[in-house]
Structure formats: C-alpha cells, structure tokens
Design a protein around this motif. Sequence first.
Motif, PDB file in Angstrom:
ATOM      1  N   VAL A 167      45.889  43.580  36.132  1.00 28.66           N
ATOM      2  CA  VAL A 167      46.202  42.473  35.183  1.00 28.66           C
ATOM      3  C   VAL A 167      46.755  41.295  35.428  1.00 28.66           C
ATOM      4  CG1 VAL A 167      46.469  41.981  32.410  1.00 28.66           C
ATOM      5  CG2 VAL A 167      45.115  44.118  33.404  1.00 28.66           C
ATOM      6  N   PRO A 168      48.097  41.586  35.623  1.00 33.77           N
ATOM      7  CA  PRO A 168      49.135  40.588  35.829  1.00 33.77           C
ATOM      8  C   PRO A 168      48.742  39.669  37.053  1.00 33.77           C
ATOM      9  CG  PRO A 168      50.179  42.634  35.432  1.00 33.77           C
ATOM     10  CD  PRO A 168      49.011  42.875  35.435  1.00 33.77           C
ATOM     11  N   GLY A 169      48.212  40.213  38.134  1.00 34.91           N
ATOM     12  CA  GLY A 169      47.673  39.727  39.219  1.00 34.91           C
ATOM     13  C   GLY A 169      46.547  38.695  38.705  1.00 34.91           C
ATOM     14  N   ALA A 170      45.696  39.166  37.963  1.00 33.69           N
ATOM     15  CA  ALA A 170      44.428  38.197  37.815  1.00 33.69           C
ATOM     16  C   ALA A 170      44.898  37.188  36.830  1.00 33.69           C
ATOM     17  CB  ALA A 170      43.412  39.187  36.771  1.00 33.69           C
ATOM     18  N   VAL A 171      45.995  37.551  36.082  1.00 37.42           N
ATOM     19  CA  VAL A 171      46.441  36.339  35.152  1.00 37.42           C
ATOM     20  C   VAL A 171      47.087  35.262  35.997  1.00 37.42           C
ATOM     21  CG1 VAL A 171      48.458  35.579  33.541  1.00 37.42           C
ATOM     22  CG2 VAL A 171      46.742  37.637  32.984  1.00 37.42           C
ATOM     23  N   VAL A 172      47.722  35.690  36.781  1.00 35.14           N
ATOM     24  CA  VAL A 172      48.382  34.829  37.752  1.00 35.14           C
ATOM     25  C   VAL A 172      47.322  33.978  38.913  1.00 35.14           C
ATOM     26  CG1 VAL A 172      49.803  34.415  40.118  1.00 35.14           C
ATOM     27  CG2 VAL A 172      50.511  36.013  37.965  1.00 35.14           C
ATOM     28  N   GLN A 173      46.389  34.659  38.932  1.00 32.64           N
ATOM     29  CA  GLN A 173      45.370  33.845  39.924  1.00 32.64           C
ATOM     30  C   GLN A 173      44.443  32.822  39.124  1.00 32.64           C
ATOM     31  OE1 GLN A 173      42.425  36.552  41.626  1.00 32.64           O
ATOM     32  NE2 GLN A 173      41.313  34.785  42.446  1.00 32.64           N
ATOM     33  N   LEU A 189      51.558  31.804  28.008  1.00 28.08           N
ATOM     34  CA  LEU A 189      51.083  33.221  28.141  1.00 28.08           C
ATOM     35  C   LEU A 189      51.719  33.961  26.971  1.00 28.08           C
ATOM     36  CD1 LEU A 189      51.042  33.309  31.911  1.00 28.08           C
ATOM     37  CD2 LEU A 189      48.889  33.094  30.591  1.00 28.08           C
ATOM     38  N   ARG A 190      51.067  34.913  26.554  1.00 28.80           N
ATOM     39  CA  ARG A 190      51.896  36.091  25.849  1.00 28.80           C
ATOM     40  C   ARG A 190      51.554  37.248  26.499  1.00 28.80           C
ATOM     41  NH1 ARG A 190      50.838  40.116  22.586  1.00 28.80           N
ATOM     42  NH2 ARG A 190      51.994  40.598  20.967  1.00 28.80           N
ATOM     43  N   THR A 191      52.556  38.092  26.650  1.00 26.15           N
ATOM     44  CA  THR A 191      52.450  39.422  27.291  1.00 26.15           C
ATOM     45  C   THR A 191      52.782  40.517  26.030  1.00 26.15           C
ATOM     46  OG1 THR A 191      54.852  39.509  27.905  1.00 26.15           O
ATOM     47  CG2 THR A 191      53.213  38.435  29.563  1.00 26.15           C
ATOM     48  N   HIS A 192      52.423  41.631  26.319  1.00 26.42           N
ATOM     49  CA  HIS A 192      52.621  42.797  25.615  1.00 26.42           C
ATOM     50  C   HIS A 192      53.658  43.742  25.849  1.00 26.42           C
ATOM     51  CE1 HIS A 192      49.166  42.270  23.225  1.00 26.42           C
ATOM     52  NE2 HIS A 192      48.376  41.620  24.444  1.00 26.42           N
ATOM     53  N   SER A 193      54.389  43.472  27.251  1.00 36.10           N
ATOM     54  CA  SER A 193      55.238  44.226  27.621  1.00 36.10           C
ATOM     55  C   SER A 193      56.499  43.343  28.352  1.00 36.10           C
ATOM     56  CB  SER A 193      54.993  45.434  28.642  1.00 36.10           C
ATOM     57  OG  SER A 193      54.597  44.732  29.946  1.00 36.10           O
ATOM     58  N   ARG A 209      57.141  35.398  34.467  1.00 33.10           N
ATOM     59  CA  ARG A 209      58.371  34.367  34.670  1.00 33.10           C
ATOM     60  C   ARG A 209      59.089  34.086  36.010  1.00 33.10           C
ATOM     61  NH1 ARG A 209      60.926  36.495  29.075  1.00 33.10           N
ATOM     62  NH2 ARG A 209      59.976  35.400  27.431  1.00 33.10           N
ATOM     63  N   SER A 210      59.013  35.206  36.557  1.00 29.15           N
ATOM     64  CA  SER A 210      59.572  35.248  38.131  1.00 29.15           C
ATOM     65  C   SER A 210      58.544  34.266  39.002  1.00 29.15           C
ATOM     66  CB  SER A 210      59.800  36.537  38.572  1.00 29.15           C
ATOM     67  OG  SER A 210      58.571  37.401  38.776  1.00 29.15           O
ATOM     68  N   GLY A 235      54.237  29.278  34.404  1.00 39.82           N
ATOM     69  CA  GLY A 235      53.937  28.572  33.032  1.00 39.82           C
ATOM     70  C   GLY A 235      55.144  29.073  31.925  1.00 39.82           C
ATOM     71  N   THR A 236      55.014  28.888  30.772  1.00 38.21           N
ATOM     72  CA  THR A 236      55.739  29.223  29.665  1.00 38.21           C
ATOM     73  C   THR A 236      55.315  30.805  29.356  1.00 38.21           C
ATOM     74  OG1 THR A 236      56.163  26.912  29.032  1.00 38.21           O
ATOM     75  CG2 THR A 236      56.758  28.779  27.419  1.00 38.21           C
ATOM     76  N   VAL A 237      56.257  31.740  29.334  1.00 33.61           N
ATOM     77  CA  VAL A 237      55.643  32.885  29.039  1.00 33.61           C
ATOM     78  C   VAL A 237      56.632  33.423  27.725  1.00 33.61           C
ATOM     79  CG1 VAL A 237      55.647  35.456  29.930  1.00 33.61           C
ATOM     80  CG2 VAL A 237      55.298  33.515  31.429  1.00 33.61           C
ATOM     81  N   PHE A 238      55.706  34.110  26.871  1.00 36.94           N
ATOM     82  CA  PHE A 238      56.478  34.542  25.559  1.00 36.94           C
ATOM     83  C   PHE A 238      55.820  36.178  25.550  1.00 36.94           C
ATOM     84  CE2 PHE A 238      55.353  30.068  24.503  1.00 36.94           C
ATOM     85  CZ  PHE A 238      56.622  29.788  24.256  1.00 36.94           C
ATOM     86  N   TYR A 239      57.227  37.086  25.064  1.00 39.48           N
ATOM     87  CA  TYR A 239      56.744  38.224  24.861  1.00 39.48           C
ATOM     88  C   TYR A 239      57.039  38.753  23.167  1.00 39.48           C
ATOM     89  CZ  TYR A 239      58.025  43.222  24.465  1.00 39.48           C
ATOM     90  OH  TYR A 239      58.111  44.492  24.042  1.00 39.48           O
TER      91      TYR A 239
END
Length: 156
Positions: free
Chosen positions: A89-95, A111-115, A123-124, A128-132
């Motif tokens: 899932v994170p890899g797909a989002v990055v791609q 992006l908004r993450t769940h963990s 973020r690393s 883009g801008t990432v919110f948790y």
Amino acid sequence: MDHDISLITTIAAAFGLALILGFVAERLKIPALVGYLVAGVAIGPASPGFVADIHTASQLSEIGVMLLMFGVGLHFSLDDLLAVRRIVVPGAVVQMAETARTLNPAIEIVLRTHSEADSRLLRSEGIGTVFYGEEELAKGMTGHVLERFTPHAAAQ
C-alpha cells in the motif's frame, strides 16, 4: 510480386531465440523468463547481428505485456495481497504520486495516513504533504488552503 516478410522474420527470430535461451536459462537453474528477456535484448537494436523490425517488434512487445498482465491477473490472490499490504500500500501510494508528479509537475499531493509508521515513511520519501489522523488533517488542510489563497500582506 514483392512481399514484406518482416513480421514473420521478427516473430520467428524472437520465438526461436527465446526458446533456445529459455532452455539454456533452465539448464543453469534460473527462471526461463531471464532467457526470454535476454533473447529480446539480443534481437533488439542495441545488439550487433540480426536486428528485428523495430516497429513490428514494438507492437509485438505491447501484446506480450498485455498477455503477461493477463497471466498475472489469473494468478492474483486477494489473500496474498493482504499478507503484504504493509509493503504494497505505501509503495503503491508513492508510485501513484510520482506518476502524477511526472505527468504534471505543478500538482500538489496531500495524503492522510492511518498509522504513524506510514506517515513517517511517506514523509521520508518527500512525495508531498502528509497528515496523520483526522485532527492533523483538518488543521493542516485549513492552513494549506489559507496560505494558498489568502493575498499576502507584502503585496500591498
């Protein structure tokens, strides 16, 4: 009568060389797919000797990719995907984000993450801008919109 045999020679050369190099790869205890890939490189324009018709080979390679994707789809298992979801899932989002950025460099990705782990990873990557979480998302989006659309005081 003049005949164009580039299609037949391209297919014959590709299948013949793929057959031979596939057998060689299997004998070396590596997947036959490696032999097929080497065969494609060997008859391509980057190698000396026989060079297949580039236009015809390009069209045939597109058909090959479609058939390969169809074969992968036949073996697709939702259970296998769920087993590796923390990586996929994170890899797909990055791609997807990088593809969107390539197509439109001016795009803003939010992006908004769940963990917290996913948030740190994204973020690393700097995509883009990432919110948790919802609260951080709401505050961040409000600040982002206000910053983007409020006229600056320096423009007076």
